[in-house]
Scaffold this motif. Structure first.
Motif, PDB file in Angstrom:
ATOM      1  N   ASN A 125       0.835  -1.138   0.047  1.00 46.53           N
ATOM      2  CA  ASN A 125       0.119  -0.209   0.108  1.00 46.53           C
ATOM      3  C   ASN A 125       1.021   1.244   0.102  1.00 46.53           C
ATOM      4  O   ASN A 125       0.652   2.054  -0.817  1.00 46.53           O
ATOM      5  CB  ASN A 125      -0.771   0.058   1.412  1.00 46.53           C
ATOM      6  N   ALA A 126       1.978   1.111   0.986  1.00 45.33           N
ATOM      7  CA  ALA A 126       2.871   2.405   0.936  1.00 45.33           C
ATOM      8  C   ALA A 126       3.322   2.609  -0.465  1.00 45.33           C
ATOM      9  O   ALA A 126       3.651   3.797  -0.912  1.00 45.33           O
ATOM     10  CB  ALA A 126       3.618   2.380   2.201  1.00 45.33           C
ATOM     11  N   LEU A 127       4.066   1.589  -1.069  1.00 44.77           N
ATOM     12  CA  LEU A 127       4.452   1.810  -2.409  1.00 44.77           C
ATOM     13  C   LEU A 127       3.566   2.334  -3.386  1.00 44.77           C
ATOM     14  O   LEU A 127       3.900   3.246  -4.432  1.00 44.77           O
ATOM     15  CB  LEU A 127       5.087   0.372  -2.898  1.00 44.77           C
ATOM     16  N   ILE A 128       2.400   1.858  -3.422  1.00 42.14           N
ATOM     17  CA  ILE A 128       1.462   2.527  -4.299  1.00 42.14           C
ATOM     18  C   ILE A 128       0.800   3.773  -3.804  1.00 42.14           C
ATOM     19  O   ILE A 128       1.017   4.688  -4.851  1.00 42.14           O
ATOM     20  CB  ILE A 128       0.368   1.519  -4.494  1.00 42.14           C
ATOM     21  N   VAL A 129       0.597   4.078  -2.812  1.00 42.71           N
ATOM     22  CA  VAL A 129       0.222   5.479  -2.218  1.00 42.71           C
ATOM     23  C   VAL A 129       1.302   6.524  -2.705  1.00 42.71           C
ATOM     24  O   VAL A 129       1.121   7.773  -3.192  1.00 42.71           O
ATOM     25  CB  VAL A 129       0.044   5.524  -0.974  1.00 42.71           C
ATOM     26  N   SER A 130       2.462   6.113  -2.344  1.00 39.76           N
ATOM     27  CA  SER A 130       3.501   7.155  -2.726  1.00 39.76           C
ATOM     28  C   SER A 130       4.045   7.000  -4.283  1.00 39.76           C
ATOM     29  O   SER A 130       5.114   7.990  -4.528  1.00 39.76           O
ATOM     30  CB  SER A 130       4.783   6.550  -1.868  1.00 39.76           C
ATOM     31  N   GLY A 131       3.444   6.209  -5.064  1.00 43.36           N
ATOM     32  CA  GLY A 131       3.861   6.543  -6.395  1.00 43.36           C
ATOM     33  C   GLY A 131       5.049   5.532  -7.062  1.00 43.36           C
ATOM     34  O   GLY A 131       5.550   5.915  -8.224  1.00 43.36           O
ATOM     35  N   GLN A 132       5.571   5.024  -6.149  1.00 41.77           N
ATOM     36  CA  GLN A 132       6.767   3.949  -6.392  1.00 41.77           C
ATOM     37  C   GLN A 132       6.364   2.820  -7.241  1.00 41.77           C
ATOM     38  O   GLN A 132       7.103   2.201  -7.971  1.00 41.77           O
ATOM     39  CB  GLN A 132       7.463   3.756  -5.367  1.00 41.77           C
ATOM     40  N   ALA A 133       5.075   2.467  -7.203  1.00 38.52           N
ATOM     41  CA  ALA A 133       4.752   1.177  -7.935  1.00 38.52           C
ATOM     42  C   ALA A 133       3.140   1.412  -8.293  1.00 38.52           C
ATOM     43  O   ALA A 133       2.429   2.071  -7.419  1.00 38.52           O
ATOM     44  CB  ALA A 133       4.843  -0.100  -7.231  1.00 38.52           C
ATOM     45  N   GLU A 134       2.808   0.952  -9.456  1.00 39.56           N
ATOM     46  CA  GLU A 134       1.334   0.909 -10.027  1.00 39.56           C
ATOM     47  C   GLU A 134       0.622  -0.564  -9.791  1.00 39.56           C
ATOM     48  O   GLU A 134      -0.429  -0.296  -9.243  1.00 39.56           O
ATOM     49  CB  GLU A 134       1.343   1.360 -11.393  1.00 39.56           C
ATOM     50  N   ARG A 135       1.548  -1.432  -9.711  1.00 41.43           N
ATOM     51  CA  ARG A 135       0.639  -2.641  -9.448  1.00 41.43           C
ATOM     52  C   ARG A 135       1.748  -3.506  -8.654  1.00 41.43           C
ATOM     53  O   ARG A 135       2.860  -3.535  -9.178  1.00 41.43           O
ATOM     54  CB  ARG A 135       0.482  -3.532 -10.686  1.00 41.43           C
ATOM     55  N   VAL A 136       1.318  -4.189  -7.693  1.00 39.97           N
ATOM     56  CA  VAL A 136       2.171  -5.183  -6.705  1.00 39.97           C
ATOM     57  C   VAL A 136       1.472  -6.299  -6.567  1.00 39.97           C
ATOM     58  O   VAL A 136       0.267  -6.484  -5.959  1.00 39.97           O
ATOM     59  CB  VAL A 136       2.213  -4.279  -5.372  1.00 39.97           C
ATOM     60  N   LEU A 137       2.376  -7.180  -6.700  1.00 38.97           N
ATOM     61  CA  LEU A 137       1.781  -8.703  -6.438  1.00 38.97           C
ATOM     62  C   LEU A 137       2.281  -8.909  -4.923  1.00 38.97           C
ATOM     63  O   LEU A 137       3.406  -8.881  -4.800  1.00 38.97           O
ATOM     64  CB  LEU A 137       2.492  -9.656  -7.344  1.00 38.97           C
ATOM     65  N   VAL A 138       1.230  -9.178  -4.232  1.00 38.01           N
ATOM     66  CA  VAL A 138       1.425  -9.463  -2.663  1.00 38.01           C
ATOM     67  C   VAL A 138       0.895 -10.929  -2.363  1.00 38.01           C
ATOM     68  O   VAL A 138       0.018 -11.572  -2.746  1.00 38.01           O
ATOM     69  CB  VAL A 138       0.844  -8.457  -1.664  1.00 38.01           C
ATOM     70  N   ILE A 139       2.147 -11.775  -1.976  1.00 44.32           N
ATOM     71  CA  ILE A 139       1.879 -13.249  -1.750  1.00 44.32           C
ATOM     72  C   ILE A 139       2.248 -13.572  -0.230  1.00 44.32           C
ATOM     73  O   ILE A 139       3.334 -13.089   0.155  1.00 44.32           O
ATOM     74  CB  ILE A 139       2.875 -14.065  -2.639  1.00 44.32           C
ATOM     75  N   GLY A 140       1.237 -14.402   0.195  1.00 47.02           N
ATOM     76  CA  GLY A 140       1.874 -15.290   1.295  1.00 47.02           C
ATOM     77  C   GLY A 140       1.995 -16.547   1.047  1.00 47.02           C
ATOM     78  O   GLY A 140       1.148 -17.357   0.580  1.00 47.02           O
ATOM     79  N   ALA A 141       3.115 -17.195   1.492  1.00 49.84           N
ATOM     80  CA  ALA A 141       3.436 -18.661   1.168  1.00 49.84           C
ATOM     81  C   ALA A 141       4.225 -19.317   2.110  1.00 49.84           C
ATOM     82  O   ALA A 141       5.220 -18.575   2.649  1.00 49.84           O
ATOM     83  CB  ALA A 141       4.076 -18.673  -0.172  1.00 49.84           C
ATOM     84  N   GLU A 142       3.798 -20.571   2.719  1.00 53.51           N
ATOM     85  CA  GLU A 142       4.647 -21.322   3.734  1.00 53.51           C
ATOM     86  C   GLU A 142       4.677 -22.593   3.554  1.00 53.51           C
ATOM     87  O   GLU A 142       3.614 -23.035   2.931  1.00 53.51           O
ATOM     88  CB  GLU A 142       3.965 -21.020   5.050  1.00 53.51           C
ATOM     89  N   THR A 143       5.912 -23.143   3.963  1.00 53.86           N
ATOM     90  CA  THR A 143       5.891 -24.622   4.372  1.00 53.86           C
ATOM     91  C   THR A 143       6.218 -24.971   5.458  1.00 53.86           C
ATOM     92  O   THR A 143       7.460 -25.557   5.892  1.00 53.86           O
ATOM     93  CB  THR A 143       7.154 -25.243   3.158  1.00 53.86           C
ATOM     94  N   PHE A 144       5.389 -25.033   6.249  1.00 54.46           N
ATOM     95  CA  PHE A 144       5.488 -24.919   7.973  1.00 54.46           C
ATOM     96  C   PHE A 144       5.724 -26.464   8.314  1.00 54.46           C
ATOM     97  O   PHE A 144       6.273 -27.047   9.425  1.00 54.46           O
ATOM     98  CB  PHE A 144       4.324 -24.435   8.655  1.00 54.46           C
ATOM     99  N   SER A 145       5.353 -27.289   7.319  1.00 48.64           N
ATOM    100  CA  SER A 145       5.712 -28.848   7.533  1.00 48.64           C
ATOM    101  C   SER A 145       7.117 -28.926   7.963  1.00 48.64           C
ATOM    102  O   SER A 145       7.400 -30.131   8.079  1.00 48.64           O
ATOM    103  CB  SER A 145       5.151 -29.663   6.468  1.00 48.64           C
ATOM    104  N   ARG A 146       7.942 -28.246   7.235  1.00 49.07           N
ATOM    105  CA  ARG A 146       9.468 -28.337   7.157  1.00 49.07           C
ATOM    106  C   ARG A 146       9.852 -28.153   8.542  1.00 49.07           C
ATOM    107  O   ARG A 146      11.242 -28.248   8.975  1.00 49.07           O
ATOM    108  CB  ARG A 146       9.989 -27.692   6.333  1.00 49.07           C
ATOM    109  N   ILE A 147       9.419 -27.214   9.633  1.00 49.60           N
ATOM    110  CA  ILE A 147       9.726 -26.896  10.699  1.00 49.60           C
ATOM    111  C   ILE A 147       8.950 -27.420  11.801  1.00 49.60           C
ATOM    112  O   ILE A 147       9.059 -26.755  13.050  1.00 49.60           O
ATOM    113  CB  ILE A 147       9.825 -25.371  10.904  1.00 49.60           C
TER     114      ILE A 147
END
Length: 323
Positions: A125-147
Motif C-alpha cells: 500500500n505504501a509503495l502504491i500510495v507514494s507512487g513508487q509502484a502501480e501494481r504490486v503482487l502480494v503473496i503469502g506462502a509457507e511450508t511450515f511442515s518443514r519446521i
C-alpha cells in the motif's frame, strides 16, 4: 483525489497432499475429535517432497494474475510474506519473479510470521500510495511442515502448507471511506513476547530448529490484540464494526476466530472461515481465505473487509479495505 491500492485479482494454491487429523493418531496421543474440538481443524495440506515455498507462491501468483486479467509484465513489484523461504538468500520473492517470467521491477520478502501478510499488504500500500509502484503482487506462502517437531502434539497438528496472492493496483478514489481499496492499516509488535512463539534455530546458531509455542499464552494475547488492531484500523478509516461486511482473520484456531468476532460484536456469519480445510498456513492464511471467500461468492465488490493477524514476535496488525 486520493491514490488507493485496490484489489485487482486474487488466487491461491494448495499442495496435492491432504492430511486428515486421523494421520496423527498413528504416532501421537491425539485424535480427530481432540483436534477438532480444540482448534476447528479437520485437515491440512503438506507440500510434496522437493516442493518449495517459492514453487507454491509462483502457482498462486499465476492464478491471481489470470484472475486480474494481467500478465507478469504488468507488475511493478512482488512482496512475499514468508517465514519458510527456500534459502537463506536470495529472497523467495526474487525466485517467484523468475518463475512467473517477470524480468523487470523489484521483489523482496517480509518476515512477520503469521502476521506477515498484513505487513506485506501495508508495505505494498505504501509503495502504491507514494507512487513508487502501480501494481504490486502480494503473496503469502509457507511450508511450515518443514519446521514441525512431529513428537509435539500441541503444535504439529496445527499447521499446513499453501500460498495465496493478491494483485494490488493503483486507482484514484475520492478520499472517503466509500473508496475501493485499502482504507487504513495498523501494525504492532512487542519483542518481549518472543518466547511465546518461535523457532529454536536459525542461521546464526547454525541450526534449523523447530517451531515452539506456548499455546495458552498466545491465545490470551490473540483475542485482545486482534480485536484492538481491527478497531484501530477501522477508526483510522473513519468506520466502525457495524460497517463491516466481512472479517477475514488469520486462520489459526476457530476459538481465536470466534473470540475475536465476539469481542468486535460481529456474528460468525460475517467471518470467512477456512481453518477446517487448511489448518494454520501462517502468512498464507489470509490471502488463501480471501481467495476462497471470493470464489465462494461471499466477498463481493464494494464489501468492506477487515483482515487481522497475530504471529511470532509478537507481531500483529490489521487492514481495512473495500473490495
Amino acid at each position: 483525489m486520493t491514490r488507493r491500492a485496490v484489489i485487482r485479482g486474487v488466487g491461491h494454491y494448495l499442495p496435492e497432499r491432504v492430511v486428515p487429523n486421523a494421520y496423527f493418531e498413528e504416532t501421537l496421543d491425539t485424535s480427530d475429535e481432540w483436534i477438532r474440538a480444540r482448534t476447528g481443524i479437520e485437515r491440512r495440506h503438506f507440500a510434496a517432497e522437493g516442493q518449495t515455498t517459492s514453487d507454491m507462491a509462483a502457482r498462486a501468483a499465476d492464478i491471481a494474475l489470470v484472475n486480474a486479467g494481467l500478465k507478469a509484465s504488468d507488475i511493478d513489484a512482488i512482496i512475499v510474506a514468508t517465514s519458510t523461504a527456500d534459502l537463506t538468500f536470495p529472497s523467495a520473492a526474487t525466485m517467484v519473479q523468475a518463475k512467473i517470467g517477470m524480468k523487470h521491477g523489484f521483489a523482496f520478502d517480509v518476515q512477520a510470521v503469521c502476521a506477515g501478510f498484513i505487513f506485506a499488504m501495508t508495505n505494498a500500500n505504501a509503495l502504491i500510495v507514494s507512487g513508487q509502484a502501480e501494481r504490486v503482487l502480494v503473496i503469502g506462502a509457507e511450508t511450515f511442515s518443514r519446521i514441525m517437531d512431529w513428537t509435539d502434539r500441541t503444535t504439529c497438528v496445527l499447521f499446513g502448507d499453501g500460498a495465496g496472492a493478491l494483485v494490488l493496483e493503483s486507482q484514484e478514489g475520492a478520499g472517503t471511506p466509500q473508496d475501493r481499496g485499502i482504507l487504513a492499516t495498523d501494525l504492532n509488535s512487542d519483542g518481549r513476547f518472543k518466547d511465546l512463539l518461535y523457532v529454536d534455530g536459525g542461521v546464526s546458531t547454525q541450526s534449523t530448529g523447530y517451531l515452539r509455542m506456548e499455546g495458552n499464552q498466545v491465545f490470551r494475547h490473540a483475542v485482545t490484540k486482534l480485536a484492538a488492531t481491527a478497531k484501530a484500523a477501522l477508526d483510522k478509516a473513519g468506520l466502525t464494526a457495524t460497517d463491516v461486511d466481512w472479517i477475514v482473520p488469520h486462520q489459526a484456531n476457530i476459538r481465536i476466530i470466534e473470540g475475536t468476532a465476539k469481542k468486535m460484536n460481529l456474528p460468525m456469519s460475517k467471518v470467512v472461515v477456512t481453518v477446517q480445510d487448511h489448518g494454520n498456513t501462517s502468512a498464507a492464511s489470509i490471502p488463501l481465505a480471501m481467495s476462497v471467500g471470493r470464489a465462494n461468492g461471499q466477498i463481493k465488490d464494494g464489501d468492506l473487509v477487515v483482515t487481522e493477524a497475530i504471529g511470532g514476535g509478537l507481531a500483529w496488525g490489521a487492514v481495512a479495505l473495500r473490495w
